[in-house]
Write a protein that holds these residues in place. Structure first.
Motif, PDB file in Angstrom:
ATOM      1  N   ALA A  20       0.852  -1.182   0.000  1.00  0.00           N
ATOM      2  CA  ALA A  20       0.000   0.000   0.000  1.00  0.00           C
ATOM      3  C   ALA A  20       0.888   1.232   0.000  1.00  0.00           C
ATOM      4  N   GLN A  22       2.628   4.732   0.885  1.00  0.00           N
ATOM      5  CA  GLN A  22       2.937   5.344   2.167  1.00  0.00           C
ATOM      6  C   GLN A  22       3.877   6.521   1.943  1.00  0.00           C
ATOM      7  N   GLU A 257     -12.532   2.099  -3.039  1.00  0.00           N
ATOM      8  CA  GLU A 257     -12.105   2.543  -1.724  1.00  0.00           C
ATOM      9  C   GLU A 257     -13.280   3.171  -0.998  1.00  0.00           C
ATOM     10  N   GLU A 298      -7.528  -4.651   1.182  1.00  0.00           N
ATOM     11  CA  GLU A 298      -6.860  -3.830   2.187  1.00  0.00           C
ATOM     12  C   GLU A 298      -7.894  -3.254   3.152  1.00  0.00           C
ATOM     13  N   ARG A 299      -7.558  -3.332   4.434  1.00  0.00           N
ATOM     14  CA  ARG A 299      -8.460  -2.828   5.471  1.00  0.00           C
ATOM     15  C   ARG A 299      -7.691  -1.921   6.419  1.00  0.00           C
ATOM     16  N   GLN A 300      -8.210  -0.730   6.650  1.00  0.00           N
ATOM     17  CA  GLN A 300      -7.618   0.203   7.611  1.00  0.00           C
ATOM     18  C   GLN A 300      -8.551   0.358   8.796  1.00  0.00           C
ATOM     19  N   ARG A 307      -3.013   2.947  14.389  1.00  0.00           N
ATOM     20  CA  ARG A 307      -3.697   2.807  13.100  1.00  0.00           C
ATOM     21  C   ARG A 307      -3.118   1.598  12.379  1.00  0.00           C
ATOM     22  N   HIS A 308      -3.974   0.663  12.013  1.00  0.00           N
ATOM     23  CA  HIS A 308      -3.558  -0.584  11.382  1.00  0.00           C
ATOM     24  C   HIS A 308      -3.916  -0.583   9.899  1.00  0.00           C
ATOM     25  N   THR A 309      -3.055  -1.189   9.116  1.00  0.00           N
ATOM     26  CA  THR A 309      -3.357  -1.494   7.719  1.00  0.00           C
ATOM     27  C   THR A 309      -3.135  -2.983   7.524  1.00  0.00           C
ATOM     28  N   ILE A 311      -3.461  -6.221   4.866  1.00  0.00           N
ATOM     29  CA  ILE A 311      -3.497  -6.478   3.434  1.00  0.00           C
ATOM     30  C   ILE A 311      -3.406  -7.973   3.180  1.00  0.00           C
ATOM     31  N   TRP A 347       0.897  -6.628   7.421  1.00  0.00           N
ATOM     32  CA  TRP A 347       0.321  -5.825   8.506  1.00  0.00           C
ATOM     33  C   TRP A 347       1.240  -4.648   8.781  1.00  0.00           C
ATOM     34  N   ASP A 357       6.086  -2.903  10.381  1.00  0.00           N
ATOM     35  CA  ASP A 357       5.541  -3.570   9.208  1.00  0.00           C
ATOM     36  C   ASP A 357       5.985  -5.035   9.216  1.00  0.00           C
TER      37      ASP A 357
END
Length: 614
Positions: A20, A22, A257, A298-300, A307-309, A311, A347, A357
């Motif tokens: 993702a 960044q 999105e 992908e989930r945020q 704050r989590h991402t 994938i 993650w 990460d």
């Protein structure tokens, strides 16, 4: 982690250091970015000359411009760098999975991103030394240029781009050619020149909020003359060899999105063709295709202050390979195919000054053993602009079609029992970003096992491939600095130390890797003042070794260090029109990247550039 050759905004986005996007200042990876403006000011016509300015990039070109050019990142092999062009995996399966850097016309690159270190947990095979991503949206409006100069060089190129709330359109490309010089290091002879045409386009359509459909495509056609080996003595000679290459690909994608979710899906198809001729007579040719599909979820979300991402991604591809020859009466002909699937989970967590990460990937191959790779990294901002970053990464490189099935009568037989090469690496860096200043110091260490090597049988006089015993070691230091003094002067500098060895000695002893300098570095600057725009670079390549195959057994020889200087100055005649001059190899260095093959001396060029809109 400075950009090349200038420090860009803190919000510069990195697209390949994670699955993702960044911000560059928040990624633990070692990244170099170059945008369209600094690349234009330096004026290099081929992308490989810009990559020479990045840390730990060892360049080996077999002669003048347009000749085969290999890049070894952090001491890795030439096929251990993964190349993306506009999101399309572009390593050539018909040429040993190598990126064809000699074919990359700088006119088709609006943005270059280099990620150093093993990245296979994100992107799979070939990402051992790192990843190079080429593409980006050209500056809005219309741009065109023409240039001519030494060695019969000529170039035209341009780009057009427009953006709106719902549609983005872009087109870029160019054509260049040169008569070149005699590449053979043995006296006067025929000139070895090249021709290169490249075109890429992209479109994005946003019919509704959060929904986007996209398509991109590129095509490259190259022709390069070179000096090869005498067909009778098998020694280097002033031959009339020529290679003709085509590489083309297209990609379609979709993205949604909303509500913390991002869903992307896409597919691509790549075709490549390589034909070799001697005195205009066909010798052999290879063709290959790669058809790929991707799906990513992908989930945020936030838990407290974190704050989590999250994938999850699935990739699948199928490659075909076809080889034909005339010189051996068709005995080397091959028709092969292979398939592959991969499952990736990533993650990423951010809280205040901390970023972490973790990624894991499983690659499933139908022709050799499956592999699992891991990457873990973290970055901590410790105050006053300082930050610490560290990472552990694993990389793999699948055997090439040549490694597995190649066959040349009385010379070489492939080995279908090969396993993928595997690498593990760690790195740590201290960074500073403060008011236009960016400084970074990075140390790294990598270990490569199951390295694919050539093995010679003195009884049958046949060669084959095998996975080497032991581990090849690469370690080094990278120092980078960038500073924006004012719009009139922006500076960058980098130095790299490399210690690389492999275990290909018959007795299992460590041997220094060839074509990898222990010391290298570069300085670059650019700026604008009134109607004047300028850019300059100075790159150093230290002493390194190569193998001379004109002797039996092949002898290790020393290649001298050299400095390469270049500069470009432009004068804006009107708001839309400028004249420029450029000089390459300004110190007239006499150097070789590959033993026995000469390169151009000092050269000068002049041209004009037109810009409308934007």
């Amino acid at each position: 982690m400075p950009d090349l050759p200038i420090v860009q905004a803190e919000t510069a986005i990195v697209v390949t250091a994670s699955r993702a996007e960044q911000e560059q200042s928040r990624t633990p990876a070692s990244v170099t970015l170059m945008g369209e403006e600094p690349a234009t000011r330096l004026g290099e016509p081929l992308l490989v000359n810009l990559l020479r300015l990045t840390p730990s990039a060892s360049i080996a070109s077999t002669g003048p411009a347009g000749s085969q050019s290999q890049i070894r990142l952090r001491g890795a092999e030439a096929n251990h760098t993964l190349l993306f062009i506009d999101g399309i995996r572009a390593n050539d399966p018909a040429a040993g999975n190598e990126p064809r850097f000699e074919l990359l016309n700088a006119d088709m690159a609006s943005r270059v991103e280099v990620i150093r270190g093993p990245q296979s947990a994100l992107w799979g095979s070939e990402a051992i030394g790192g990843v190079v991503a080429v593409g980006g949206q050209p500056d809005e409006g219309f741009r065109a240029l023409g240039e001519a100069g030494s060695f019969g060089f000529g170039r035209i190129g341009g780009s057009a781009s427009t953006r709106s709330d719902t549609v983005d359109l872009a087109l870029a490309g160019g054509y260049q050619a040169a008569e070149g010089i005699n590449a053979f290091d043995g006296g006067p002879g025929d000139r070895d020149g090249y021709r290169n045409a490249a075109l890429r386009g992209r479109v994005a359509w946003r019919p509704a909020a959060g929904l986007e459909f996209g398509a991109s495509a590129f095509g490259i056609r190259g022709r390069s003359e070179f000096d090869g080996f005498d067909p009778v003595t098998f020694l280097r000679a002033d031959t009339l060899d020529e290679t003709r290459n085509r590489l083309a690909a297209g990609r379609v994608s979709s993205r949604y999105e909303g509500s913390g979710w991002t869903i992307t899906a896409g597919g691509s198809h790549l075709r490549s063709s390589n034909r070799n001729l001697l005195d205009s007579a066909p010798v052999n040719r290879t063709r290959a295709t790669r058809t790929s599909g991707q799906f990513q979820l992908e989930r945020q979300l936030e838990t407290g202050r974190v704050r989590h991402t999250l994938i999850a991604a699935i990739d699948a591809d199928r490659e075909t390979f076809r080889a034909r020859d005339v010189a051996y009466g068709g005995f080397t002909d091959q028709d092969r195919d292979r398939a592959h699937q991969a499952f990736t989970a990533e993650w990423r967590a951010e809280t205040g000054p901390l970023v972490a990460d973790l990624a894991i990937r499983r690659d499933v191959f139908n022709r050799f053993q499956d592999t699992t790779t891991l990457r873990a990294s973290a970055l901590a901002e410790i105050g006053s602009g300082f930050s610490l970053a560290a990472s552990y990464g694993e990389g793999i490189a699948q055997p090439t079609f040549f490694d597995l099935y190649g066959f040349f009568p009385g010379s070489f037989v492939g080995n279908p029992s090969l396993a993928p090469e595997r690498s593990r690496g760690v790195e740590a860096s201290l960074r500073l970003r403060r008011s236009g200043l960016a400084v970074a110091a990075t140390v790294y260490r990598q270990r490569l096992k199951d390295e694919i090597i050539d093995v010679f049988d003195p009884v049958t006089f046949l060669s084959t491939t095998a996975n080497a015993d032991g581990r090849s070691k690469r370690s080094g230091l990278e120092l980078e600095a960038g500073y924006t003094v004012s719009p009139a002067l922006r500076l960058s500098a980098q130095y790299a130390y490399l210690d690389a060895e492999e275990r290909t000695d018959p007795l299992g002893r460590a041997v220094k890797e060839v074509r990898r300098p222990k010391h290298s570095g570069a300085i670059a600057l650019d700026g604008t003042r009134g109607r004047l725009t300028y850019g300059a670079s100075l790159a150093y390549t230290g002493t390194r070794t190569d193998r001379d195959f004109d002797q039996f057994p092949a002898a290790v020889v020393r290649l001298d260090p050299y400095w390469l200087a270049g500069a470009r100055v432009a004068w804006r005649v009107t708001k839309a029109f400028e004249l420029f001059g450029r000089v390459a190899n300004a110190f007239d260095a006499d150097y070789q990247d590959v033993v026995g093959y000469r390169t151009e001396g000092r050269s000068a060029y002049a041209g004009l550039r037109l810009g409308l809109g934007g």
